[in-house]
Design a protein around this motif. Structure first.
Motif, mmCIF file in Angstrom:
data_model
loop_
_atom_site.group_PDB
_atom_site.id
_atom_site.type_symbol
_atom_site.label_atom_id
_atom_site.label_comp_id
_atom_site.label_asym_id
_atom_site.label_seq_id
_atom_site.Cartn_x
_atom_site.Cartn_y
_atom_site.Cartn_z
ATOM 1 N N GLN A 1 -6.300 -7.126 -1.558
ATOM 2 C CA GLN A 1 -7.084 -6.600 -0.248
ATOM 3 C C GLN A 1 -7.498 -5.832 -1.594
ATOM 4 O O GLN A 1 -9.156 -6.031 -1.254
ATOM 5 C CB GLN A 1 -6.129 -5.255 -0.387
ATOM 6 C CG GLN A 1 -4.695 -4.661 -1.168
ATOM 7 C CD GLN A 1 -4.031 -3.572 -0.416
ATOM 8 O OE1 GLN A 1 -4.684 -3.200 -0.051
ATOM 9 N NE2 GLN A 1 -3.025 -3.729 -0.504
ATOM 10 N N ASP A 2 -7.381 -4.514 -2.263
ATOM 11 C CA ASP A 2 -9.408 -4.230 -3.664
ATOM 12 C C ASP A 2 -8.902 -4.911 -4.848
ATOM 13 O O ASP A 2 -8.134 -4.781 -5.270
ATOM 14 C CB ASP A 2 -8.739 -3.182 -2.930
ATOM 15 C CG ASP A 2 -10.065 -2.162 -3.972
ATOM 16 O OD1 ASP A 2 -10.563 -2.850 -4.191
ATOM 17 O OD2 ASP A 2 -10.327 -1.004 -4.513
ATOM 18 N N TRP B 1 -7.285 -11.960 3.184
ATOM 19 C CA TRP B 1 -7.423 -10.714 2.834
ATOM 20 C C TRP B 1 -7.133 -9.618 3.773
ATOM 21 O O TRP B 1 -7.103 -10.041 4.787
ATOM 22 C CB TRP B 1 -9.216 -9.703 2.833
ATOM 23 C CG TRP B 1 -9.787 -8.135 2.435
ATOM 24 C CD1 TRP B 1 -9.614 -7.959 1.682
ATOM 25 C CD2 TRP B 1 -9.509 -7.569 3.968
ATOM 26 N NE1 TRP B 1 -9.420 -5.739 1.952
ATOM 27 C CE2 TRP B 1 -9.754 -6.429 3.366
ATOM 28 C CE3 TRP B 1 -9.049 -7.135 4.485
ATOM 29 C CZ2 TRP B 1 -10.096 -5.261 3.478
ATOM 30 C CZ3 TRP B 1 -9.094 -6.602 5.772
ATOM 31 C CH2 TRP B 1 -8.967 -5.139 5.057
ATOM 32 N N SER C 1 -5.881 -5.542 4.629
ATOM 33 C CA SER C 1 -5.788 -4.324 4.879
ATOM 34 C C SER C 1 -4.082 -3.482 3.920
ATOM 35 O O SER C 1 -4.199 -1.755 3.479
ATOM 36 C CB SER C 1 -6.079 -3.738 5.623
ATOM 37 O OG SER C 1 -5.087 -3.698 6.600
ATOM 38 N N TYR D 1 -2.228 -2.249 6.346
ATOM 39 C CA TYR D 1 -1.963 -1.414 6.989
ATOM 40 C C TYR D 1 -0.440 -1.376 7.974
ATOM 41 O O TYR D 1 0.130 -2.345 7.954
ATOM 42 C CB TYR D 1 -2.756 -1.415 8.080
ATOM 43 C CG TYR D 1 -1.878 -0.111 9.220
ATOM 44 C CD1 TYR D 1 -2.794 0.566 9.290
ATOM 45 C CD2 TYR D 1 -1.668 -0.494 10.650
ATOM 46 C CE1 TYR D 1 -2.216 1.525 10.095
ATOM 47 C CE2 TYR D 1 -0.979 0.422 11.511
ATOM 48 C CZ TYR D 1 -1.604 1.364 11.665
ATOM 49 O OH TYR D 1 -1.143 2.716 12.475
ATOM 50 N N GLY E 1 -2.329 0.726 1.232
ATOM 51 C CA GLY E 1 -3.819 -0.037 1.253
ATOM 52 C C GLY E 1 -4.877 -0.024 1.908
ATOM 53 O O GLY E 1 -4.865 1.681 0.675
ATOM 54 N N THR E 2 -5.481 -0.311 2.479
ATOM 55 C CA THR E 2 -7.072 0.105 2.401
ATOM 56 C C THR E 2 -7.586 0.762 3.348
ATOM 57 O O THR E 2 -7.582 0.857 3.401
ATOM 58 C CB THR E 2 -8.222 -1.192 1.778
ATOM 59 O OG1 THR E 2 -7.847 -2.371 2.485
ATOM 60 C CG2 THR E 2 -7.754 -1.824 0.522
ATOM 61 N N PHE E 3 -6.666 0.493 4.850
ATOM 62 C CA PHE E 3 -6.790 0.438 6.097
ATOM 63 C C PHE E 3 -7.730 1.518 6.178
ATOM 64 O O PHE E 3 -8.321 1.849 7.021
ATOM 65 C CB PHE E 3 -5.746 0.576 7.004
ATOM 66 C CG PHE E 3 -4.750 2.468 6.715
ATOM 67 C CD1 PHE E 3 -3.715 1.818 5.892
ATOM 68 C CD2 PHE E 3 -5.151 2.723 7.746
ATOM 69 C CE1 PHE E 3 -3.563 2.434 5.665
ATOM 70 C CE2 PHE E 3 -4.385 4.080 7.290
ATOM 71 C CZ PHE E 3 -3.384 3.476 6.669
ATOM 72 N N SER F 1 -11.032 0.698 4.891
ATOM 73 C CA SER F 1 -11.262 -0.872 4.893
ATOM 74 C C SER F 1 -13.040 -1.184 5.391
ATOM 75 O O SER F 1 -13.191 -2.950 4.532
ATOM 76 C CB SER F 1 -10.267 -1.433 5.889
ATOM 77 O OG SER F 1 -9.560 -1.482 5.766
ATOM 78 N N ARG F 2 -13.896 -0.788 5.571
ATOM 79 C CA ARG F 2 -14.801 -1.184 6.122
ATOM 80 C C ARG F 2 -16.188 -1.732 4.375
ATOM 81 O O ARG F 2 -16.621 -1.975 4.765
ATOM 82 C CB ARG F 2 -15.606 -0.710 7.368
ATOM 83 C CG ARG F 2 -15.207 -1.083 8.829
ATOM 84 C CD ARG F 2 -15.389 -0.184 9.773
ATOM 85 N NE ARG F 2 -14.272 -0.799 10.935
ATOM 86 C CZ ARG F 2 -14.758 -0.617 12.459
ATOM 87 N NH1 ARG F 2 -16.374 -0.801 12.414
ATOM 88 N NH2 ARG F 2 -13.882 -0.627 12.923
#
Length: 133
Positions: A64-65, A83, A85, A87, A92-94, A97-98
């Motif tokens: 993810q990151d 990749w 997120s 979630y 997580g990166t949700f 994320s964008r």
């Protein structure tokens, strides 16, 4: 992957006549069952591909990151990294994320970006995968 291939093939500086094991002084030189010639094992490799080619074809890792995963795609192949997120987990990166995708994938060609951001996973799950524009 590099280490597996190095073990599989004699590399620069490696002795093609290298022996490993335990030498038994009580036995004649022609009868040393505890000794093995390291690279003679390669002749018994029954598969058409090298170890790294199997990794590129059959291994998939989620990230993810992780800018290193994106930067190393030329080593692993883009179809090995997917990749996600993560979630709904807190790590997580949700929620961002964008923004993270825009930053991590800046300068990545569209086809590689599409593979890592869903194309490979879609194919693995036998889902219809849109063609990138």
């Amino acid at each position: 992957m590099g280490a597996m291939d190095k073990c599989w093939v004699t590399g620069i500086g490696q002795d093609a006549d290298w022996w490993l094991g335990y030498w038994d002084d009580a036995r004649p030189p022609t009868d040393q069952p505890s000794m093995a010639q390291l690279f003679r094992l390669n002749e018994k490799w029954p598969y058409p591909l090298t170890p790294s080619e199997y990794v590129r074809r059959q291994f998939h890792v989620q990230f993810q990151d992780d800018p290193v995963a994106v930067a190393c795609r030329h080593l692993t192949g883009v179809s090995s990294v997917v990749w996600g997120s993560d979630y709904p987990h807190a790590e997580g990166t949700f929620r961002g994320s964008r923004e993270l995708i825009a930053k991590q994938f800046a300068g990545v060609p569209a086809d590689e970006r599409a593979a890592m951001l869903g194309g490979t996973l879609g194919r693995l799950l036998e889902l219809e995968v849109p063609v990138p524009a």
